[in-house]
Write an enzyme that holds these catalytic residues in place. Structure first.
Site, PDB file in Angstrom:
ATOM      1  N   ASP A  26       0.843  -1.195   0.000  1.00 12.59           N
ATOM      2  CA  ASP A  26       0.000   0.000   0.000  1.00 12.59           C
ATOM      3  C   ASP A  26       0.879   1.247   0.000  1.00 12.59           C
ATOM      4  OD1 ASP A  26      -2.967   1.055   0.784  1.00 12.59           O
ATOM      5  OD2 ASP A  26      -1.432   2.253   1.798  1.00 12.59           O
ATOM      6  N   TYR A  51       2.526   9.986  -0.123  1.00  9.43           N
ATOM      7  CA  TYR A  51       3.662   9.455   0.639  1.00  9.43           C
ATOM      8  C   TYR A  51       5.008   9.793  -0.007  1.00  9.43           C
ATOM      9  CZ  TYR A  51      -0.019   6.423   2.615  1.00  9.43           C
ATOM     10  OH  TYR A  51      -1.164   5.932   3.186  1.00  9.43           O
ATOM     11  N   LYS A  70      -2.983   5.974  -4.109  1.00  7.75           N
ATOM     12  CA  LYS A  70      -4.116   6.841  -3.789  1.00  7.75           C
ATOM     13  C   LYS A  70      -3.907   8.225  -4.390  1.00  7.75           C
ATOM     14  CE  LYS A  70      -3.951   4.597   0.716  1.00  7.75           C
ATOM     15  NZ  LYS A  70      -2.498   4.345   0.690  1.00  7.75           N
ATOM     16  N   HIS A  79      -7.893   9.537  -1.803  1.00 13.04           N
ATOM     17  CA  HIS A  79      -7.269   9.446  -0.483  1.00 13.04           C
ATOM     18  C   HIS A  79      -8.131  10.067   0.618  1.00 13.04           C
ATOM     19  CE1 HIS A  79      -2.995   9.079   1.387  1.00 13.04           C
ATOM     20  NE2 HIS A  79      -3.923   8.777   2.258  1.00 13.04           N
TER      21      HIS A  79
END
Length: 275
Positions: A46, A51, A76, A109
């Site tokens: 994931d 990120y 996401k 997200h």
């Protein structure tokens, strides 16, 4: 190797119930950490545009020597890209950064409810899904009222709703709504960023079953039917988090852990994220 069960999503795609999360893993550490997880046996990774480590995740998948089709990869959509044209461009960039040809799951997200574009954004994800470049689409941090708006205004029911779930935030209302609509629930922060690991109830149950508190908290989530993806950059902890399928908690254990609920979040409420 422990056999990780699959969850079948509402479009028939199978996702491993246990995955490896990469939230807050610095890009410089992501490739090695992901390779370690894949070596241990994880087949579900994931990540997210937010990120900043998609390139390193993709590199690890390519360097693993495993067949691409044997690894389930999620990313996401980042919050600035809710405009449909931006969503398309951002997805295209994720494919470039990951270098994997396709994604297995792509999520919105955060709903950014105060901005209110998420139905239009979801329609863009439907177009991406129909293009065949992603095997399933879903959402993250959506409440039932957000999900109702999506389903009233679109065709594809989200396959996944990824929400914060742990023994201090059991989220039974959202999880029940997901189940009613055929949406699988993924639990992020499944150990509440470590907060539940010293809880006396969880520590006692861990001692009773001869496991660690983290394993007990993760096993609780799995037995409730959620998909979980703990995160660590320490090999011993990554191995520990994978050792969840050769023991079970009793119904009484599950109930006692669920009774710890405080409606306590480690992250923001979804309605508070608007940028």
């Amino acid at each position: 190797m422990n056999a990780v069960p699959d969850i079948t999503l509402n479009n028939g795609v199978k996702i491993p119930q246990l995955g490896f999360g990469t939230f807050q893993i610095p890009p410089a550490d992501t490739r090695e950490a992901t390779l370690t997880a894949l070596e241990i046996g994880y087949r579900h990774i994931d990540t997210a545009q937010m990120y900043g480590n998609e390139k390193e995740v993709g590199q690890a998948v390519r360097d693993s020597g495993l067949d691409r089709d044997d690894i389930f990869v999620t990313s996401k959509l980042n919050n600035p890209f809710h405009d449909p044209a931006d969503a398309h461009a951002a997805f295209d960039q994720s494919l470039v950064d990951l270098g994997l040809g396709h994604l297995d799951l792509f999520l919105i997200h955060w709903p950014q409810a105060g901005i209110g574009k998420f139905v239009e954004t979801w329609k863009a994800l439907e177009e991406i899904y129909r293009s065949g470049r992603v095997r399933a689409i879903g959402v993250s941090n959506f409440q039932p009222n957000h999900l109702r708006r999506i389903m009233d205004g679109s065709v594809v029911v989200p396959a996944i709703n990824q929400i914060e779930v742990h023994p201090y935030l059991i989220q039974d209302e959202v999880r029940a709504f997901d189940t009613e609509q055929g949406i699988a629930t993924e639990a992020w922060a499944p150990i509440a960023k470590g907060k539940v690991l010293t809880d006396p109830v969880i520590v006692r149950i861990a001692n009773d079953v001869g496991r660690t508190p983290a394993q007990v908290a993760l096993r609780w989530a799995l037995q409730r039917g959620d998909i979980v993806f703990p995160k660590s950059v320490t090999r011993a902890r990554v191995e520990e988090n994978f050792g969840l399928f050769d023991f079970e908690l009793s119904d009484a254990d599950i109930a006692e852990i669920s009774a710890l609920n405080r409606d306590e979040r480690t992250g923001p409420h979804p309605d508070q994220v608007n940028g």
